[in-house]
Design a protein around this motif. Structure first.
Motif, mmCIF file in Angstrom:
data_model
loop_
_atom_site.group_PDB
_atom_site.id
_atom_site.type_symbol
_atom_site.label_atom_id
_atom_site.label_comp_id
_atom_site.label_asym_id
_atom_site.label_seq_id
_atom_site.Cartn_x
_atom_site.Cartn_y
_atom_site.Cartn_z
ATOM 1 N N VAL A 148 0.777 -1.235 -0.059
ATOM 2 C CA VAL A 148 -0.038 -0.043 -0.016
ATOM 3 C C VAL A 148 0.833 1.232 -0.133
ATOM 4 N N LEU A 149 1.895 1.180 0.687
ATOM 5 C CA LEU A 149 2.719 2.389 0.985
ATOM 6 C C LEU A 149 3.630 2.707 -0.670
ATOM 7 N N VAL A 150 3.950 1.696 -1.069
ATOM 8 C CA VAL A 150 4.669 1.759 -2.603
ATOM 9 C C VAL A 150 3.677 2.347 -3.388
ATOM 10 N N PHE A 151 2.484 1.644 -3.574
ATOM 11 C CA PHE A 151 1.377 2.098 -4.291
ATOM 12 C C PHE A 151 0.963 3.442 -4.456
ATOM 13 N N SER A 152 0.812 3.966 -2.702
ATOM 14 C CA SER A 152 0.317 5.457 -2.482
ATOM 15 C C SER A 152 1.535 6.404 -2.954
ATOM 16 N N GLN A 153 2.644 5.960 -2.714
ATOM 17 C CA GLN A 153 3.934 6.804 -3.226
ATOM 18 C C GLN A 153 3.686 7.101 -4.741
ATOM 19 N N ALA A 154 3.521 6.159 -5.636
ATOM 20 C CA ALA A 154 3.494 6.089 -7.054
ATOM 21 C C ALA A 154 2.201 7.021 -7.243
ATOM 22 N N ILE A 155 1.208 6.889 -6.882
ATOM 23 C CA ILE A 155 0.077 7.669 -6.989
ATOM 24 C C ILE A 155 0.349 9.425 -6.866
ATOM 25 N N ILE A 156 0.920 9.277 -5.699
ATOM 26 C CA ILE A 156 1.187 10.797 -5.343
ATOM 27 C C ILE A 156 2.199 11.419 -6.488
ATOM 28 N N VAL A 157 3.223 10.540 -6.757
ATOM 29 C CA VAL A 157 4.195 11.347 -7.773
ATOM 30 C C VAL A 157 3.485 11.279 -9.145
ATOM 31 N N CYS A 158 2.568 10.668 -9.538
ATOM 32 C CA CYS A 158 1.808 10.752 -10.921
ATOM 33 C C CYS A 158 0.872 11.889 -10.769
ATOM 34 N N LEU A 159 0.220 12.493 -9.421
ATOM 35 C CA LEU A 159 -0.669 13.321 -9.376
ATOM 36 C C LEU A 159 0.271 14.502 -9.667
ATOM 37 N N ILE A 160 1.526 14.814 -8.937
ATOM 38 C CA ILE A 160 2.274 15.824 -9.007
ATOM 39 C C ILE A 160 2.679 15.983 -10.553
ATOM 40 N N LEU A 161 3.178 14.979 -11.239
ATOM 41 C CA LEU A 161 3.628 15.205 -12.567
ATOM 42 C C LEU A 161 2.501 15.503 -13.546
ATOM 43 N N THR A 162 1.119 15.051 -13.256
ATOM 44 C CA THR A 162 0.102 15.425 -13.957
ATOM 45 C C THR A 162 -0.365 16.959 -13.691
ATOM 46 N N LEU A 163 -0.176 17.526 -12.586
ATOM 47 C CA LEU A 163 -0.732 18.844 -12.368
ATOM 48 C C LEU A 163 0.461 19.670 -12.887
ATOM 49 N N ARG A 164 1.759 19.215 -12.971
ATOM 50 C CA ARG A 164 2.865 20.164 -13.420
ATOM 51 C C ARG A 164 2.642 20.164 -15.068
#
Length: 293
Positions: free
Chosen positions: A86-102
């Protein structure tokens, strides 16, 4: 346990220890910049996402180190393994969200592009979640040095596909970033101003560094799922996740050095077509206070 398995377990052990150490070291090395450019400036969504990305990973990996080093009961092993996933998956989701908003900000806050990336991102996230947390036959073993979950060969391939999906989405973001930057400045102008540290150069350099580094990290990680032994499979997932979080933190800090809005800064033209300037949605008082800081 034979010698080869013991060696593989030792390698897997260090594959979890080294990235967590790098993550903690980088956090301490950039803490003064975090205080200066995040905590001491007006809090915007970009700053909140930076802190979320940074501290979820930090606290989660400290938890992982405690679980890996301290004795764990057989009953708690399945819960511990699931929590790490869950931790690894959550970190990947947060990173993708940041890249998307950028990318959304880079394209002038295009709602159409945001909807496009949102649909693709949700589809990819749903597929990755199904592959990661699906009901598969597995065996959780409590051995000295941590808990290990082993799957069948077919299940490991499905888990590897989740990382392939993440890599494909990051590739899409990189292509959109390069396309937009070259469309704004052009390759010749970009190459002539690489030393000037304006926002376009920062975005291009950091984006290229992130994509190149994550490609180098992600390929070996994916290969472990498709061709590694039971112990080696997935052993590089923590390393890949920690490096992703570290690079994204650096990327966001570089942008916050230039403007309070960080990932939401949007480049456009000024009267001099050799330069790019920023358009932001911050109020005047916040901008004045940040310049006087």
């Amino acid at each position: 346990m034979d010698i080869i398995q013991a060696q593989q377990m030792t390698m897997s052990y260090y594959a979890m220890l080294v990235p967590s150490t790098i993550l903690i070291y980088d956090h301490m090395a950039t803490l003064t910049e975090e205080i200066a450019f995040i905590w001491c400036r007006p809090k915007a969504l970009s700053a909140v996402l930076f802190l979320l990305n940074r501290y979820v990973a930090l606290l989660g990996n400290i938890y992982g180190l405690i679980g890996d080093f301290l004795p764990t009961s057989d009953e708690s092993c399945p819960t511990y393994v699931l929590s790490k996933q869950v931790l690894v998956f959550s970190q990947a989701i947060i990173v993708c969200l940041i890249l998307t908003l950028r990318t959304y900000a880079l394209y002038g806050r295009s709602k159409r592009l945001l909807a496009f990336l949102g649909i693709i991102g949700l589809a990819f996230a749903g597929g990755a979640a199904a592959e990661t947390f699906g009901s598969y036959p597995s065996t959780v073993t409590n051995v000295p040095g941590g808990c290990y979950e082993t799957f069948t060969a077919d299940t490991n391939i499905r888990l590897g596909l989740a990382w392939v999906v993440l890599s494909v989405y990051e590739s899409l973001i990189f292509v959109l970033t390069v396309s937009r930057i070259f469309g704004i400045r052009g390759f010749l102008r970009l190459s002539l101003t690489m030393s000037r540290r304006n926002i376009i150069v920062v975005i291009f350099q950091d984006g290229a560094l992130y994509f190149g580094a994550m490609t180098l990290f992600n390929i070996p990680n994916i290969l472990t799922y498709f061709g590694g032994s039971d112990i080696i499979r997935g052993s590089l997932s923590t390393f890949t996740s920690c490096m992703s979080v570290t690079l994204i933190s650096r990327l966001m800090l570089n942008l916050h050095k230039s403007i309070d809005t960080g990932i939401f800064s949007a480049p456009t033209w000024d009267d001099d077509d050799a330069l790019a300037v920023l358009t932001t949605r911050v109020d005047v008082q916040s901008t004045i206070s940040s310049h006087h800081w």
